[in-house]
Scaffold this motif. Structure first.
Motif, mmCIF file in Angstrom:
data_model
loop_
_atom_site.group_PDB
_atom_site.id
_atom_site.type_symbol
_atom_site.label_atom_id
_atom_site.label_comp_id
_atom_site.label_asym_id
_atom_site.label_seq_id
_atom_site.Cartn_x
_atom_site.Cartn_y
_atom_site.Cartn_z
ATOM 1 N N UNK A 147 0.830 -1.217 0.000
ATOM 2 C CA UNK A 147 0.000 0.000 0.000
ATOM 3 C C UNK A 147 0.860 1.262 0.000
ATOM 4 N N UNK A 148 1.954 1.240 0.740
ATOM 5 C CA UNK A 148 2.856 2.393 0.795
ATOM 6 C C UNK A 148 3.403 2.741 -0.585
ATOM 7 N N UNK A 149 3.848 1.729 -1.333
ATOM 8 C CA UNK A 149 4.462 1.977 -2.634
ATOM 9 C C UNK A 149 3.434 2.100 -3.764
ATOM 10 N N UNK A 150 2.155 1.881 -3.453
ATOM 11 C CA UNK A 150 1.103 1.987 -4.464
ATOM 12 C C UNK A 150 0.564 3.405 -4.609
ATOM 13 N N UNK A 151 0.877 4.280 -3.659
ATOM 14 C CA UNK A 151 0.354 5.644 -3.706
ATOM 15 C C UNK A 151 1.449 6.621 -4.107
ATOM 16 N N UNK A 152 1.005 7.749 -4.592
ATOM 17 C CA UNK A 152 1.938 8.813 -4.962
ATOM 18 C C UNK A 152 2.188 9.682 -3.732
ATOM 19 N N UNK A 153 3.439 9.731 -3.302
ATOM 20 C CA UNK A 153 3.820 10.598 -2.187
ATOM 21 C C UNK A 153 5.296 10.911 -2.294
ATOM 22 N N UNK A 154 5.721 11.915 -1.531
ATOM 23 C CA UNK A 154 7.080 12.431 -1.665
ATOM 24 C C UNK A 154 8.144 11.398 -1.317
ATOM 25 N N UNK A 155 8.066 10.765 -0.137
ATOM 26 C CA UNK A 155 9.118 9.835 0.264
ATOM 27 C C UNK A 155 8.531 8.490 0.648
ATOM 28 N N UNK A 156 8.403 7.617 -0.315
ATOM 29 C CA UNK A 156 7.873 6.280 -0.068
ATOM 30 C C UNK A 156 8.826 5.437 0.771
ATOM 31 N N UNK A 157 10.087 5.833 0.833
ATOM 32 C CA UNK A 157 11.095 5.048 1.539
ATOM 33 C C UNK A 157 11.263 5.448 3.007
ATOM 34 N N UNK A 158 10.513 6.450 3.465
ATOM 35 C CA UNK A 158 10.604 6.866 4.873
ATOM 36 C C UNK A 158 10.221 5.690 5.771
ATOM 37 N N UNK A 159 11.123 5.299 6.654
ATOM 38 C CA UNK A 159 10.871 4.203 7.582
ATOM 39 C C UNK A 159 10.991 2.810 6.974
ATOM 40 N N UNK A 160 11.405 2.710 5.720
ATOM 41 C CA UNK A 160 11.546 1.415 5.048
ATOM 42 C C UNK A 160 13.030 1.062 5.004
ATOM 43 N N UNK A 161 13.380 -0.105 5.540
ATOM 44 C CA UNK A 161 14.777 -0.525 5.551
ATOM 45 C C UNK A 161 15.165 -1.106 4.196
ATOM 46 N N UNK A 162 16.296 -0.640 3.677
ATOM 47 C CA UNK A 162 16.788 -1.133 2.388
ATOM 48 C C UNK A 162 18.245 -1.557 2.501
ATOM 49 N N UNK A 163 18.631 -2.397 1.573
ATOM 50 C CA UNK A 163 20.032 -2.752 1.371
ATOM 51 C C UNK A 163 20.427 -2.096 0.057
ATOM 52 N N UNK A 164 21.583 -1.471 0.024
ATOM 53 C CA UNK A 164 21.974 -0.702 -1.157
ATOM 54 C C UNK A 164 23.281 -1.205 -1.762
#
Length: 162
Positions: A85-102
């Motif tokens: 649901x977070x990544x399905x909507x249009x918003x400024x920072x979808x990655x806020x609070x989402x842990x990623x490996x880079x």
């Protein structure tokens, strides 16, 4: 040929009966992480290792993938509806609070049950979508992960094993 609203609605409703796994497609625009929820993902080839993702032409993610040349398919587990649901909507920072490996040039979601990182091999026209063929560069998965599914416009999970 321009389809009528009734035909498009009917087709979408019909295709909603096809249960699909839910993934988040990630890439970068410069140093900014970009992501969107998708269900149009499929393995394409074992030699070479390739998959396809289909991205709407009007979406910024489509432009970012084309420009960056690399993307990740992050397969979501049954406990990750909030990410879908977070990544399905249009918003400024979808990655806020989402842990990623880079580690692979694009963000990979730490909570994904599987991830595949690809370089764009081809971008093919597909109506109002672009079909990206990805050459697989990295893949990983969790053995215990069970997928999040999309069916009939809603999210769900597989029934537990008996």
């Amino acid at each position: 040929m321009s389809e009528t609203v009734d035909v498009v609605f009917g087709f979408r409703t019909t295709m909603s009966r096809l249960a699909t796994g839910v993934s988040v497609i990630t890439t970068c625009a410069g140093s900014t992480p970009i992501g969107m929820t998708a269900s149009a993902v499929a393995a394409l080839s074992l030699e070479p290792l390739q998959l396809i993702v289909c991205i709407g032409n009007q979406l910024y993610t489509r432009t970012a993938i084309a420009e960056h040349g690399r993307f990740a398919v992050n397969v979501l587990g049954e406990d990750s509806e909030h990410l879908a649901r977070n990544f399905a909507v249009s918003k400024v920072d979808k990655f806020a609070g989402v842990e990623t490996l880079d580690d692979h040039g694009v963000p990979v979601l730490k909570d994904a049950i599987a991830a595949v990182v690809c370089d764009v091999s081809a971008a093919l026209p597909g109506g109002d979508h672009t079909i990206f063929v990805g050459d697989v560069r990295h893949f990983e998965h969790r053995v215990e992960g069970r997928p999040l599914l999309h069916f009939g416009g809603d999210f769900g999970a597989l029934r537990p094993h008996c």
